[in-house]
Design an enzyme around this catalytic site. Sequence first.
Site, PDB file in Angstrom:
ATOM      1  CE  LYS A 104      -3.934  -2.172   2.380  1.00  0.00           C
ATOM      2  NZ  LYS A 104      -4.482  -2.577   3.508  1.00  0.00           N
ATOM      3  CD  GLN A 132      -3.405  -4.379   6.756  1.00  0.00           C
ATOM      4  OE1 GLN A 132      -3.368  -3.245   6.126  1.00  0.00           O
ATOM      5  NE2 GLN A 132      -4.067  -5.443   6.312  1.00  0.00           N
ATOM      6  CG  ASP A 151     -10.383  -0.474   5.164  1.00  0.00           C
ATOM      7  OD1 ASP A 151      -9.755  -0.647   4.007  1.00  0.00           O
ATOM      8  OD2 ASP A 151      -9.564  -0.686   6.315  1.00  0.00           O
TER       9      ASP A 151
END
Length: 300
Positions: free
Chosen positions: A54, A98, A121
């Site tokens: 990422k 994460q 997200d």
Amino acid sequence: MTAQVIDGKAFAATVREKVAGHVARLKEENGITPGLAVVLVGEDPASQVYVRSKGKQTVEVGMNSYEHKLDADTSEADLLAVIDALNNDPTVHGILVQLPLPKHLDEDLVINSVAPEKDVDGFHISNVGLLGTGQKSMVPCTPLGCLMMLRDHHGSLSGLDAVVIGRSNIVGKPMAQLLLGDSCTVTIAHSRTKDLPEVVKRADIVVAAVGRPEMVPGDWIKEGATVIDVGINRIDAPEKGEGKTRLVGDVHYESAAAVAGAITPVPGGVGPMTIACLLANTVTACCRANGLAEPEGLTA
Ligand code: NAP
């Protein structure tokens, strides 16, 4: 029929290119560089790989990447303090924590502590509610990637019969909401669904997000249907040598490709779209934060 292969790798490259174009414009015309912060708690090897990837792709499209690596035994209070600082940092437009988090941390509490407008997200309860009520939200990356590929392939999805197999909060449920938003007739199937083969057989669009290797065989698929395989499963591959493995999806590719109209492969289908959509969400969040027009085609 032999299915057209929907090339997620190539599609993701076009999304990243679009994102890079918008980033360049934001810098040039507005003096703003979008920034994405990724918070990693602990040393889970798979998570470390994702975070590295990422970070690399964030920099490649011209955005700022901020990585916060915290020890596995970080307290909830310390993690929340890091998130709070990022929420209040104007150079950070997107925040991703994460997952999975170490067991002593309350995942829901942590997810809901991210400012909804920076929640790239799309897991914050506010974004889930906004998506569910058809309002502008941050959309979870994996289902967003699936939607982009479906729109690209079909043009309009209106009136199509869609079956989503899997009802997780990160894939199945938001995928179903997005398909409903595009006026599909949507069925969500799961482990208790009766006669799954019959349910799948009526679908014009099948999205498989189960986590069971090659569970959906070709004879469940309607002739000409579009198959989006979200599954990523590692299985033994003795044909490649002792101890070797390979990745497969939730769909049995060869038999499904023989009847489907279009299909995403694994690897190289949905997978590459997820990070591309994370970058897309960060640009969208940056534009919204600055009251600028949102880039077209990068969100739902
Ligand atoms: P999950 O949270 O484990 O959910 C799996 C879903 O599948 C559940 O709703 C479960 O039903 C359903 N299911 C399990 N067995 C079934 C069966 N025999 N028949 C019908 N439904 C069944 O998984 P997830 O996080 O959504 O992920 C699904 C897959 O997508 C995994 O392979 C994961 O690695 C992959 N994935 C890929 C990406 C990507 O970037 N490409 C991103 C996220 C996930 P119940 O609710 O009834 O238990």
